[in-house]
Write an enzyme that holds these catalytic residues in place. Structure first.
Site, PDB file in Angstrom:
ATOM      1  N   CYS A   1      -4.747   9.525   6.170  1.00  0.00           N
ATOM      2  CA  CYS A   1      -6.252   9.460   5.806  1.00  0.00           C
ATOM      3  C   CYS A   1      -6.951  11.025   5.848  1.00  0.00           C
ATOM      4  CB  CYS A   1      -6.806   8.320   6.658  1.00  0.00           C
ATOM      5  SG  CYS A   1      -6.223   6.710   6.522  1.00  0.00           S
TER       6      CYS A   1
ATOM      7  N   ARG B   1      -7.549   3.668  -5.400  1.00  0.00           N
ATOM      8  CA  ARG B   1      -8.375   3.392  -4.301  1.00  0.00           C
ATOM      9  C   ARG B   1      -9.328   4.267  -3.756  1.00  0.00           C
ATOM     10  NH1 ARG B   1      -6.327   5.738  -0.135  1.00  0.00           N
ATOM     11  NH2 ARG B   1      -4.063   6.071   0.163  1.00  0.00           N
TER      12      ARG B   1
ATOM     13  N   ASP C   1      -7.846   8.799   1.565  1.00  0.00           N
ATOM     14  CA  ASP C   1      -7.015   9.912   1.184  1.00  0.00           C
ATOM     15  C   ASP C   1      -5.370   9.405   1.230  1.00  0.00           C
ATOM     16  OD1 ASP C   1      -5.796  12.491   1.542  1.00  0.00           O
ATOM     17  OD2 ASP C   1      -7.648  13.296   1.917  1.00  0.00           O
TER      18      ASP C   1
ATOM     19  N   ALA D   1      -3.598  -2.183   5.338  1.00  0.00           N
ATOM     20  CA  ALA D   1      -2.097  -1.861   5.848  1.00  0.00           C
ATOM     21  C   ALA D   1      -2.089  -1.994   7.358  1.00  0.00           C
ATOM     22  CB  ALA D   1      -1.507  -0.600   5.420  1.00  0.00           C
TER      23      ALA D   1
ATOM     24  N   ALA E   1      -5.001   0.706   8.613  1.00  0.00           N
ATOM     25  CA  ALA E   1      -5.883   1.401   7.448  1.00  0.00           C
ATOM     26  C   ALA E   1      -6.407   0.600   6.277  1.00  0.00           C
ATOM     27  CB  ALA E   1      -4.963   2.301   6.785  1.00  0.00           C
ATOM     28  N   ILE E   2      -7.610   0.875   5.859  1.00  0.00           N
ATOM     29  CA  ILE E   2      -8.335   0.114   4.910  1.00  0.00           C
ATOM     30  C   ILE E   2      -8.672   1.244   3.753  1.00  0.00           C
ATOM     31  CG2 ILE E   2     -10.436  -1.299   4.246  1.00  0.00           C
ATOM     32  CD1 ILE E   2     -10.402  -2.331   7.011  1.00  0.00           C
TER      33      ILE E   2
ATOM     34  N   THR F   1      -1.961   7.581   2.716  1.00  0.00           N
ATOM     35  CA  THR F   1      -1.702   6.756   3.673  1.00  0.00           C
ATOM     36  C   THR F   1      -0.116   6.393   3.374  1.00  0.00           C
ATOM     37  OG1 THR F   1      -2.167   4.806   4.786  1.00  0.00           O
ATOM     38  CG2 THR F   1      -2.241   4.815   2.640  1.00  0.00           C
ATOM     39  N   TYR F   2       0.470   5.689   4.411  1.00  0.00           N
ATOM     40  CA  TYR F   2       1.975   5.427   4.497  1.00  0.00           C
ATOM     41  C   TYR F   2       2.091   3.946   4.272  1.00  0.00           C
ATOM     42  CZ  TYR F   2       6.423   4.204   6.158  1.00  0.00           C
ATOM     43  OH  TYR F   2       7.688   3.600   6.359  1.00  0.00           O
TER      44      TYR F   2
END
Length: 231
Positions: free
Chosen positions: A174, A76, A79, A158, A143-144, A81-82
């Protein structure tokens, strides 16, 4: 009649969910299925996007093992992410050009879904012109990160519901150093309001997807065995 297929398989290990995504994405590109939305949770995992930097994971390998956090390098955008329990992860596998969206507008439309849904719970969320995602104040609540092949999207968003903020402490989320993260639970507490359960959030979220993208109906499945690639 435009139908959105919704799968809600519960808690799914990230690698298995990624395999299922790729299978469903291939079926959508071949027009063998219609637009599909997967809503689920993952065990603790950090994912690194195509242009991500491994140094943005702050925990060393021993700490990752102790905390039970997996790490995946994926395809994707974005950067590090969780994902983890208490977070609602969504994978819209849409032929968005058939829906009349450009890539940029499609990303904005997902942000719009989140903003409208959060407003249903009395929260004022916004975009940030510098960063994708959805924010409350200077803290990210959603987050996208997407990938698009042949006009069909995969990966997605998310949304932090009851997410444990300690796990965000192991990354520079990110790659952004001067911002924080928040959750629906934290924001509802600030307002003195009760936290809605996940079922209610999913209901409001899917209703908003239906409205924003002009689907006429939603066909829902919750059994893991019904999801291509998970059965």
């Amino acid at each position: 009649m435009k139908t959105l297929t919704l799968w809600t398989p519960g808690l799914v290990e990230y690698g298995k969910a990624w395999d299922a995504q790729k299978r469903i994405h291939a079926l959508r590109r071949e027009d063998k299925i219609g637009d599909t939305l997967i809503l689920l949770e993952h065990p603790h995992v950090y994912t690194i996007g195509r242009h991500g930097d491994r140094s943005n994971i702050l925990f060393d390998d021993e700490t990752l093992r102790e905390k039970g956090i997996s790490v995946y390098h994926i395809d994707r955008g974005g950067d590090v992410t969780y994902h983890g329990p208490g977070q609602l992860v969504g994978y819209p596998i849409f032929h968005y050009k058939n829906l009349g969206f450009s890539t940029r507008r499609f990303v904005h439309s997902i942000e719009e879904v989140m903003i409208i849904t959060l407003a249903r719970f009395g929260l004022t969320a916004k975009r940030d012109p510098l960063y994708p995602g959805v924010w409350i104040g200077s803290n990210k609540i959603c987050a996208i990160g997407l990938r698009v092949i042949d006009g069909v999207s995969m990966h997605g968003f998310a949304l932090n519901l009851r997410t444990d903020p300690a796990y965000f402490g192991g990354i520079i989320a990110c790659g952004i150093q001067d911002r924080g993260v928040t959750s629906l639970e934290m924001e509802m507490k600030k307002q003195g309001n009760p936290m809605p359960d996940q079922k209610t959030v999913i209901s409001e979220l899917t209703t908003t997807f239906k409205e924003v993208y002009g689907f006429h109906r939603i066909q829902s499945f919750s059994d893991k065995s019904s999801v291509p690639g998970l059965s």
